[in-house]
Design a protein around this motif. Structure first.
Motif, PDB file in Angstrom:
ATOM      1  N   LEU A  76       0.832  -1.202   0.000  1.00  0.00           N
ATOM      2  CA  LEU A  76       0.000   0.000   0.000  1.00  0.00           C
ATOM      3  C   LEU A  76       0.869   1.255   0.000  1.00  0.00           C
ATOM      4  O   LEU A  76       0.631   2.196  -0.775  1.00  0.00           O
ATOM      5  N   ALA A  77       1.876   1.294   0.864  1.00  0.00           N
ATOM      6  CA  ALA A  77       2.753   2.457   0.945  1.00  0.00           C
ATOM      7  C   ALA A  77       3.556   2.634  -0.336  1.00  0.00           C
ATOM      8  O   ALA A  77       3.677   3.751  -0.863  1.00  0.00           O
ATOM      9  N   THR A  78       4.085   1.530  -0.866  1.00  0.00           N
ATOM     10  CA  THR A  78       4.891   1.595  -2.089  1.00  0.00           C
ATOM     11  C   THR A  78       4.072   2.047  -3.281  1.00  0.00           C
ATOM     12  O   THR A  78       4.507   2.895  -4.066  1.00  0.00           O
ATOM     13  N   SER A  79       2.869   1.489  -3.418  1.00  0.00           N
ATOM     14  CA  SER A  79       2.019   1.860  -4.549  1.00  0.00           C
ATOM     15  C   SER A  79       1.588   3.317  -4.461  1.00  0.00           C
ATOM     16  O   SER A  79       1.546   4.028  -5.472  1.00  0.00           O
ATOM     17  N   SER A  80       1.283   3.805  -3.250  1.00  0.00           N
ATOM     18  CA  SER A  80       0.873   5.198  -3.081  1.00  0.00           C
ATOM     19  C   SER A  80       2.007   6.144  -3.474  1.00  0.00           C
ATOM     20  O   SER A  80       1.782   7.141  -4.185  1.00  0.00           O
ATOM     21  N   ILE A  81       3.230   5.848  -3.030  1.00  0.00           N
ATOM     22  CA  ILE A  81       4.369   6.700  -3.373  1.00  0.00           C
ATOM     23  C   ILE A  81       4.673   6.630  -4.860  1.00  0.00           C
ATOM     24  O   ILE A  81       5.007   7.632  -5.486  1.00  0.00           O
ATOM     25  N   THR A  82       4.498   5.441  -5.446  1.00  0.00           N
ATOM     26  CA  THR A  82       4.723   5.276  -6.890  1.00  0.00           C
ATOM     27  C   THR A  82       3.732   6.114  -7.683  1.00  0.00           C
ATOM     28  O   THR A  82       4.112   6.820  -8.614  1.00  0.00           O
ATOM     29  N   PHE A  83       2.462   6.071  -7.282  1.00  0.00           N
ATOM     30  CA  PHE A  83       1.432   6.880  -7.972  1.00  0.00           C
ATOM     31  C   PHE A  83       1.735   8.366  -7.812  1.00  0.00           C
ATOM     32  O   PHE A  83       1.512   9.152  -8.732  1.00  0.00           O
ATOM     33  N   LEU A  84       2.249   8.739  -6.634  1.00  0.00           N
ATOM     34  CA  LEU A  84       2.541  10.150  -6.371  1.00  0.00           C
ATOM     35  C   LEU A  84       3.572  10.701  -7.354  1.00  0.00           C
ATOM     36  O   LEU A  84       3.451  11.828  -7.836  1.00  0.00           O
ATOM     37  N   PHE A  85       4.574   9.880  -7.683  1.00  0.00           N
ATOM     38  CA  PHE A  85       5.652  10.352  -8.540  1.00  0.00           C
ATOM     39  C   PHE A  85       5.446  10.048 -10.017  1.00  0.00           C
ATOM     40  O   PHE A  85       6.224  10.495 -10.854  1.00  0.00           O
ATOM     41  N   THR A  86       4.395   9.279 -10.345  1.00  0.00           N
ATOM     42  CA  THR A  86       4.220   8.884 -11.748  1.00  0.00           C
ATOM     43  C   THR A  86       2.940   9.412 -12.380  1.00  0.00           C
ATOM     44  O   THR A  86       2.914   9.748 -13.564  1.00  0.00           O
ATOM     45  N   LEU A  87       1.837   9.459 -11.608  1.00  0.00           N
ATOM     46  CA  LEU A  87       0.558   9.888 -12.199  1.00  0.00           C
ATOM     47  C   LEU A  87       0.454  11.406 -12.227  1.00  0.00           C
ATOM     48  O   LEU A  87       0.937  12.090 -11.336  1.00  0.00           O
TER      49      LEU A  87
END
Length: 350
Positions: A339-350
């Protein structure tokens, strides 16, 4: 890993603050693009400063309290991206603390933990759009304060002062973000179904709600804009918006895992086994809040990622419940990391 977050250690608040600061500083260094909400807020603030007695129509369902605050930010910082990001981070931190404290005070979970506050900060850091101040984010502060008052009433049959304050807080939330007016209906429903509240107290709460509007109505009345204020606010309040497929896909992508955890948590725990009566009430209240938050998705003037910030409250609750009730802790650790990894990934990519 979750054993660390299960502790009732105030220093974990520093972890939440550090997470919010670090992610936002990195993005500010990398460079944030101009966003629709930032531009809209700047235009609102500028229009208010130029004509403080004029009712301003807008496309982001912003109420007069948000318009006033936007005007203050524009006056102090002009169109600064940094100011909007800093204010947003401060609000998310305050909301995480309020929400976590409310759940701890009401013993919502068996563990006395700061996990809900941490998850709330993570969920509201899942998109660049969430980094800016928005009407829904500002309104969440008052909704969380009202939630605390509602739970106090459900547990202790709170005083009339509590009822009046609840209505006033709901009114302030609606003055930030117009669709939040529906939460007055939500609160009345909760009291009717789950408490023996006296009829006159519903009128008292409604009076508290209306009183917050009276403050702004009197302000605009001084500029002979009282009727325009009422008409402008309620004219587009229940206008069903058009669903944008791209926005809907982004919502499902960003909130997909918390929604999935919410469904699993609800399916496993709504039987009430091993829970106190008050914990069951909290679960049911959060379920109703989730339903009303989904309704708000269609009541905003335009459905955007910012519209779903209301969902963060019930999704955080049920996601926390899912993680805290796992018998196998390694499963909870893996889900939390994902959950934490996916949220940070979305923050920097979407």
């Amino acid at each position: 890993m979750l054993q660390f977050f299960r502790k009732n250690d105030p220093y974990l608040l520093l972890f939440i603050a550090a997470f919010l600061i670090i992610t936002r500083v990195i993005l500010l260094i990398i460079g944030l693009e101009e966003s629709t909400i930032l531009n809209s807020s700047y235009l609102l603030g500028t229009a208010f400063n130029e004509n403080p007695g004029t009712v301003i129509s807008n496309s982001i369902s912003a109420g007069p309290l948000y318009t006033f605050f936007s005007g203050l930010l524009v006056l102090l910082f002009n169109s600064s991206v940094v100011a909007s990001v800093i204010v947003s981070a401060i609000l998310v931190f305050i909301q995480a603390v309020i929400f976590n404290t409310t759940l701890q005070r009401n013993a919502a979970f068996e563990d006395n933990t700061y996990l809900p506050g941490i998850l709330y900060a993570i969920i509201l850091s899942s998109s660049k759009e969430f980094l800016y101040l928005s009407p829904a984010l500002m309104a969440n502060t008052f909704l969380l304060l009202a939630t605390d008052k509602i739970l106090i009433h459900l547990k202790f049959r709170g005083s009339e002062e509590n009822i009046l304050t609840t209505g006033f807080l709901l009114g302030l939330g609606a003055l930030c973000y117009a669709p939040y007016s529906i939460f007055l209906i939500f609160t009345i429903l909760i009291y009717v179904v789950y408490s023996g509240t006296l009829v006159r107290r519903y009128f008292l709460m409604t009076y508290g709600f209306i009183f917050s509007f009276l403050i702004f109505w009197i302000y605009y009345l001084c500029f002979q804009q009282g009727a325009a204020f009422i008409g402008n606010y309620f004219s587009g309040l229940f206008r069903i918006n058009v669903v944008d497929g791209t926005v809907l896909n982004n919502i499902l992508l960003i909130f997909g895992l918390p929604l999935f955890l919410t469904v699993l948590s609800g399916a496993q725990s709504f039987q009430g086994a091993g829970l106190t009566n008050h914990q069951i009430l909290i679960q049911r209240m959060m379920l109703w809040m989730l339903i009303f938050a989904l309704v708000i998705l269609r009541l905003d003037n335009q459905m955007t990622l910012l519209t779903v910030q209301t969902l963060a409250i019930p999704l955080t609750f049920f996601s926390s419940q899912f993680l805290l009730t796992r018998a196998k802790r390694w499963v909870a650790d893996l889900v939390f990391l994902f959950l934490a990894t996916s949220s940070i990934t979305f923050l920097f990519t979407l």
